[in-house]
Design a protein around this motif. Structure first.
Motif, mmCIF file in Angstrom:
data_model
loop_
_atom_site.group_PDB
_atom_site.id
_atom_site.type_symbol
_atom_site.label_atom_id
_atom_site.label_comp_id
_atom_site.label_asym_id
_atom_site.label_seq_id
_atom_site.Cartn_x
_atom_site.Cartn_y
_atom_site.Cartn_z
ATOM 1 N N LEU A 16 36.100 40.393 34.075
ATOM 2 C CA LEU A 16 35.899 39.760 32.772
ATOM 3 C C LEU A 16 34.921 40.560 31.917
ATOM 4 O O LEU A 16 35.154 40.762 30.713
ATOM 5 C CB LEU A 16 35.395 38.335 32.957
ATOM 6 C CG LEU A 16 36.389 37.294 33.473
ATOM 7 C CD1 LEU A 16 35.680 35.968 33.746
ATOM 8 C CD2 LEU A 16 37.512 37.076 32.472
ATOM 9 N N LEU A 17 33.849 41.030 32.539
ATOM 10 C CA LEU A 17 32.874 41.827 31.796
ATOM 11 C C LEU A 17 33.472 43.148 31.328
ATOM 12 O O LEU A 17 33.309 43.550 30.158
ATOM 13 C CB LEU A 17 31.655 42.091 32.679
ATOM 14 C CG LEU A 17 30.660 40.939 32.866
ATOM 15 C CD1 LEU A 17 29.557 41.358 33.832
ATOM 16 C CD2 LEU A 17 30.060 40.534 31.525
ATOM 17 N N ILE A 18 34.156 43.827 32.233
ATOM 18 C CA ILE A 18 34.740 45.133 31.879
ATOM 19 C C ILE A 18 35.758 44.972 30.757
ATOM 20 O O ILE A 18 35.784 45.752 29.795
ATOM 21 C CB ILE A 18 35.382 45.785 33.121
ATOM 22 C CG1 ILE A 18 34.293 46.140 34.140
ATOM 23 C CG2 ILE A 18 36.190 47.018 32.732
ATOM 24 C CD1 ILE A 18 34.840 46.616 35.476
ATOM 25 N N GLU A 19 36.608 43.965 30.887
ATOM 26 C CA GLU A 19 37.639 43.731 29.865
ATOM 27 C C GLU A 19 36.992 43.426 28.520
ATOM 28 O O GLU A 19 37.475 43.867 27.475
ATOM 29 C CB GLU A 19 38.530 42.576 30.283
ATOM 30 C CG GLU A 19 39.662 42.287 29.322
ATOM 31 C CD GLU A 19 40.563 41.162 29.780
ATOM 32 O OE1 GLU A 19 41.396 40.715 28.988
ATOM 33 O OE2 GLU A 19 40.390 40.708 30.943
ATOM 34 N N GLN A 20 35.888 42.687 28.540
ATOM 35 C CA GLN A 20 35.210 42.334 27.311
ATOM 36 C C GLN A 20 34.638 43.565 26.623
ATOM 37 O O GLN A 20 34.750 43.723 25.398
ATOM 38 C CB GLN A 20 34.076 41.334 27.597
ATOM 39 C CG GLN A 20 33.355 40.840 26.382
ATOM 40 C CD GLN A 20 34.229 40.014 25.468
ATOM 41 O OE1 GLN A 20 35.162 39.361 25.925
ATOM 42 N NE2 GLN A 20 33.946 40.027 24.186
#
Length: 219
Positions: A212-216
């Motif tokens: 989720l963090l990387i995608e954000q």
């Protein structure tokens, strides 16, 4: 009278749409994700299953209310809100995952070293956080529910969305209750497997939080 006749004519189409939605929702629920990792972690750590399932259910019920009221679409159209929700949700999953990895269970039998007895309230709140802070779930609700609703039906759109959301939530509750009973029976029969399963659930929450963090940050 005409209005009643129209409602009766709509009934077969409504039932067909509900069944189609239920089929899609069931397929999505059985795919492992953050809810799975949380429930498996609760099982191997001997947390109250009713509280764990209840937390997931309350989170999705709240999300249903938000979407049915039209607030979900407004929030989803606000990049700052989605970014904040993603950061909070991913950080929460990372915290739960690291916590599980640091103290994986050796078995479901209590030991003298176990200083964190199961608490229903903490488990309930954790479940609410896992489902209620999941930005993917909010976007899924916003993308999926309207596809099976029809603004031309006699039922208000908000009622249709609420019904579909509650069907999704009830299916979650039934599935995770059955899964937790099966998993607990399996782990009790093989106590040594509890530690390995605990590591897997913890790693799963960490990986989902990181994704989720990387995608954000990639957007």
């Amino acid at each position: 009278m005409l209005g009643q006749l129209s409602s009766w004519k709509e009934l077969p189409m409504a039932v067909g749409s509900v069944l189609a939605f239920w089929g899609v929702a069931t397929l999505l629920i059985v795919v492992p994700g953050a809810d799975w990792a949380f429930m498996i972690g609760a099982v191997v750590r001997d947390r109250p299953m009713a509280a764990a399932v209840g937390g997931i259910t309350i989170g999705y019920t709240a999300m249903t209310a938000v979407v049915a009221a039209g607030i979900g679409a407004l929030l989803a159209g606000t990049p700052a809100f989605l970014r904040t929700l993603t950061l909070i949700g991913s950080a929460y999953l990372l915290w739960l995952g690291v916590k599980t990895l640091r103290k994986p269970p050796g078995s479901l039998a209590p030991t003298v070293d176990d200083t964190s007895p199961p608490t229903g309230r903490a488990t309930l709140l954790s479940g609410i956080g896992v489902s209620g802070l999941n930005p993917k779930a909010l976007l899924l609700f916003l993308a999926l529910l309207p596809q099976f609703a029809d603004p031309h039906w006699s039922w208000p759109l908000a009622v249709q969305l609420a019904l579909l959301g509650l069907i999704f939530t009830a299916t979650c509750a039934i599935f995770y209750t059955g899964m937790s009973v099966f998993a607990r029976t399996l782990v009790r029969a093989r106590p040594r497997a509890a530690r390995a399963v605990g590591y897997i659930s913890g790693a799963g929450m960490v990986l989902i939080g990181l994704s989720l963090l990387i995608e954000q940050f990639l957007h």
